[in-house]
Scaffold this motif. Structure first.
Motif, mmCIF file in Angstrom:
data_model
loop_
_atom_site.group_PDB
_atom_site.id
_atom_site.type_symbol
_atom_site.label_atom_id
_atom_site.label_comp_id
_atom_site.label_asym_id
_atom_site.label_seq_id
_atom_site.Cartn_x
_atom_site.Cartn_y
_atom_site.Cartn_z
ATOM 1 N N MET A 1 54.205 -31.302 61.895
ATOM 2 C CA MET A 1 54.465 -29.877 62.796
ATOM 3 C C MET A 1 56.428 -30.112 63.568
ATOM 4 S SD MET A 1 54.062 -29.372 67.321
ATOM 5 C CE MET A 1 52.545 -29.057 67.240
ATOM 6 N N GLU A 2 56.793 -29.088 63.011
ATOM 7 C CA GLU A 2 58.485 -28.861 62.806
ATOM 8 C C GLU A 2 58.364 -28.111 64.340
ATOM 9 O OE1 GLU A 2 60.480 -26.323 59.953
ATOM 10 O OE2 GLU A 2 58.478 -26.872 58.350
ATOM 11 N N MET A 3 59.294 -28.914 64.406
ATOM 12 C CA MET A 3 60.302 -28.605 65.765
ATOM 13 C C MET A 3 60.548 -27.052 66.126
ATOM 14 S SD MET A 3 59.278 -31.181 67.011
ATOM 15 C CE MET A 3 60.597 -31.452 68.516
ATOM 16 N N GLY A 4 61.303 -26.771 64.315
ATOM 17 C CA GLY A 4 61.925 -25.264 64.804
ATOM 18 C C GLY A 4 63.621 -25.686 64.374
ATOM 19 N N HIS A 5 63.583 -24.424 64.064
ATOM 20 C CA HIS A 5 64.884 -24.215 63.258
ATOM 21 C C HIS A 5 66.504 -23.491 64.042
ATOM 22 C CE1 HIS A 5 62.267 -24.395 59.658
ATOM 23 N NE2 HIS A 5 63.329 -25.270 58.997
ATOM 24 N N PHE A 6 67.338 -24.145 63.991
ATOM 25 C CA PHE A 6 68.538 -23.889 65.250
ATOM 26 C C PHE A 6 68.946 -23.007 64.471
ATOM 27 C CE2 PHE A 6 67.343 -27.871 67.683
ATOM 28 C CZ PHE A 6 67.454 -27.319 68.687
ATOM 29 N N GLY A 7 69.523 -21.664 65.089
ATOM 30 C CA GLY A 7 70.413 -20.573 64.957
ATOM 31 C C GLY A 7 70.110 -19.484 65.776
ATOM 32 N N PHE A 8 70.657 -18.336 65.177
ATOM 33 C CA PHE A 8 70.698 -16.931 66.496
ATOM 34 C C PHE A 8 68.925 -16.493 65.835
ATOM 35 C CE2 PHE A 8 71.409 -12.753 67.437
ATOM 36 C CZ PHE A 8 72.094 -12.857 68.007
ATOM 37 N N SER A 9 68.761 -16.253 66.845
ATOM 38 C CA SER A 9 67.445 -14.513 66.946
ATOM 39 C C SER A 9 67.583 -13.650 67.033
ATOM 40 C CB SER A 9 66.572 -15.423 67.421
ATOM 41 O OG SER A 9 65.276 -14.544 66.926
ATOM 42 N N TRP A 10 68.105 -12.794 65.603
ATOM 43 C CA TRP A 10 67.968 -11.348 66.149
ATOM 44 C C TRP A 10 66.659 -11.166 66.437
ATOM 45 C CZ3 TRP A 10 72.486 -8.886 66.536
ATOM 46 C CH2 TRP A 10 73.686 -9.252 65.713
ATOM 47 N N VAL A 11 65.612 -11.200 66.008
ATOM 48 C CA VAL A 11 64.211 -10.778 66.800
ATOM 49 C C VAL A 11 64.353 -11.154 69.085
ATOM 50 C CG1 VAL A 11 62.176 -11.107 66.564
ATOM 51 C CG2 VAL A 11 63.221 -10.707 65.165
ATOM 52 N N GLY A 12 64.801 -12.612 68.688
ATOM 53 C CA GLY A 12 64.909 -12.698 70.206
ATOM 54 C C GLY A 12 65.672 -11.798 70.774
ATOM 55 N N PHE A 13 67.167 -12.082 70.211
ATOM 56 C CA PHE A 13 68.208 -11.090 70.442
ATOM 57 C C PHE A 13 67.012 -10.019 71.721
ATOM 58 C CE2 PHE A 13 71.800 -8.126 71.126
ATOM 59 C CZ PHE A 13 72.553 -8.411 71.744
ATOM 60 N N ILE A 14 67.162 -9.157 70.172
ATOM 61 C CA ILE A 14 66.160 -7.234 70.372
ATOM 62 C C ILE A 14 65.177 -7.231 71.526
ATOM 63 C CG2 ILE A 14 65.054 -5.503 69.626
ATOM 64 C CD1 ILE A 14 66.188 -6.488 66.993
ATOM 65 N N PHE A 15 64.024 -8.528 71.426
ATOM 66 C CA PHE A 15 63.205 -8.955 72.623
ATOM 67 C C PHE A 15 63.829 -9.201 73.858
ATOM 68 C CE2 PHE A 15 60.282 -11.434 74.940
ATOM 69 C CZ PHE A 15 58.739 -11.247 74.752
ATOM 70 N N LEU A 16 64.774 -9.629 73.903
ATOM 71 C CA LEU A 16 66.094 -9.567 75.827
ATOM 72 C C LEU A 16 66.484 -8.736 75.684
ATOM 73 C CD1 LEU A 16 67.357 -13.834 75.116
ATOM 74 C CD2 LEU A 16 65.237 -12.850 77.015
ATOM 75 N N VAL A 17 67.362 -8.285 74.839
ATOM 76 C CA VAL A 17 67.397 -6.677 75.215
ATOM 77 C C VAL A 17 66.456 -5.575 75.924
ATOM 78 C CG1 VAL A 17 68.598 -4.745 74.667
ATOM 79 C CG2 VAL A 17 69.339 -6.908 74.164
ATOM 80 N N MET A 18 65.471 -5.855 75.156
ATOM 81 C CA MET A 18 63.762 -4.593 75.799
ATOM 82 C C MET A 18 63.610 -5.232 76.457
ATOM 83 S SD MET A 18 61.981 -4.165 72.223
ATOM 84 C CE MET A 18 60.515 -2.996 73.072
ATOM 85 N N LEU A 19 63.860 -6.602 77.180
ATOM 86 C CA LEU A 19 63.125 -7.194 78.873
ATOM 87 C C LEU A 19 64.668 -6.845 79.438
ATOM 88 C CD1 LEU A 19 60.831 -9.320 79.803
ATOM 89 C CD2 LEU A 19 62.616 -11.154 79.082
ATOM 90 N N MET A 20 65.946 -7.271 79.497
ATOM 91 C CA MET A 20 66.915 -7.356 80.394
ATOM 92 C C MET A 20 67.086 -5.471 81.173
ATOM 93 S SD MET A 20 66.994 -10.202 81.022
ATOM 94 C CE MET A 20 68.052 -10.118 82.109
ATOM 95 N N VAL A 21 67.611 -4.878 80.035
ATOM 96 C CA VAL A 21 68.116 -3.398 80.406
ATOM 97 C C VAL A 21 67.161 -3.188 81.194
ATOM 98 C CG1 VAL A 21 68.550 -0.879 79.659
ATOM 99 C CG2 VAL A 21 68.686 -3.611 78.152
ATOM 100 N N PRO A 22 65.261 -2.580 81.836
ATOM 101 C CA PRO A 22 65.141 -2.262 82.675
ATOM 102 C C PRO A 22 65.381 -3.272 83.714
ATOM 103 C CG PRO A 22 63.770 -2.552 80.647
ATOM 104 C CD PRO A 22 64.620 -2.879 80.549
ATOM 105 N N ASN A 23 65.513 -4.524 83.633
ATOM 106 C CA ASN A 23 65.943 -5.454 85.331
ATOM 107 C C ASN A 23 67.022 -5.056 85.642
ATOM 108 O OD1 ASN A 23 62.679 -7.373 85.492
ATOM 109 N ND2 ASN A 23 63.843 -7.458 83.205
ATOM 110 N N LEU A 24 68.210 -4.549 84.448
ATOM 111 C CA LEU A 24 69.315 -4.452 85.482
ATOM 112 C C LEU A 24 69.289 -3.138 86.299
ATOM 113 C CD1 LEU A 24 71.881 -5.214 82.811
ATOM 114 C CD2 LEU A 24 71.023 -6.420 84.699
ATOM 115 N N PHE A 25 68.548 -1.836 85.822
ATOM 116 C CA PHE A 25 68.396 -0.777 86.426
ATOM 117 C C PHE A 25 67.598 -1.031 87.512
ATOM 118 C CE2 PHE A 25 69.119 0.900 82.371
ATOM 119 C CZ PHE A 25 70.821 1.895 82.615
ATOM 120 N N TRP A 26 66.684 -1.740 87.685
ATOM 121 C CA TRP A 26 65.683 -2.053 88.722
ATOM 122 C C TRP A 26 66.407 -2.674 90.040
ATOM 123 C CZ3 TRP A 26 63.942 -6.829 91.196
ATOM 124 C CH2 TRP A 26 63.251 -7.125 91.729
#
Length: 167
Positions: A1-26
């Motif tokens: 089992m691999e531990m994962g590869h470190f580096g920046f994730s664009w998919v994760g960043f997009i996911f976080l933007v989708m998560l955080m923007v509405p919360n800022l308005f909330w």
């Protein structure tokens, strides 16, 4: 089992933007009567730990980025469909009168969708990327975040039942 590869994730960043923007308005349009004062302390701690771990995993593992077509892509597609449903739920809430009932109401039969949808989506991203760390972080977040939302919904239901009995 691999531990994962470190580096920046664009998919994760997009996911976080989708998560955080509405919360800022909330933060500016919380439901009337909303309070976090009575939240279960253990659930709140698990929620905070899960938030930090999920955020870390989403941003720092390149395994989340697109890596060609495979059967695993369906986990990614499903995760983003869940996040689109999450955005739809927020739009519905922001167009509502902003009551607690609006905030804790279900969407397409999904209970407490503001908590459930992003947690399941994060877990599915963990399946897509085969990141045990993200799956575990999503489970910790889910116990805390979904647990707190269910607690609030239960309190709201009890309050409504109390008002109905008084009539």
């Amino acid at each position: 089992m691999e531990m994962g590869h470190f580096g920046f994730s664009w998919v994760g960043f997009i996911f976080l933007v989708m998560l955080m923007v509405p919360n800022l308005f909330w933060a500016k349009k919380k439901p009337a009567g909303y309070s976090s004062a009575d939240e279960n302390r253990v659930l709140r701690i698990l929620e905070r730990i899960g938030e930090v771990l999920v955020t870390f995993c989403l941003l720092t593992f390149t395994d989340l980025n697109l890596h060609g077509w495979s059967v695993d892509i369906w986990w990614l597609i499903t995760a983003f469909i869940l996040m689109i449903l999450y955005e739809i739920w927020w739009i519905r809430y922001f167009r509502s009168p902003g009551r607690l009932e609006d905030f804790y109401g279900s969407l397409l039969g999904i209970p407490v969708p503001g908590a459930t949808l992003p947690v399941i989506a994060a877990f599915f991203l963990g399946l897509y990327s085969r990141l045990f760390w993200l799956q575990g972080a999503a489970l910790i977040l889910g116990i805390g975040h979904i647990g707190i939302h269910l607690q609030h919904r239960r309190q709201l239901t009890q309050k409504e039942e109390g008002h109905a009995q008084q009539r």
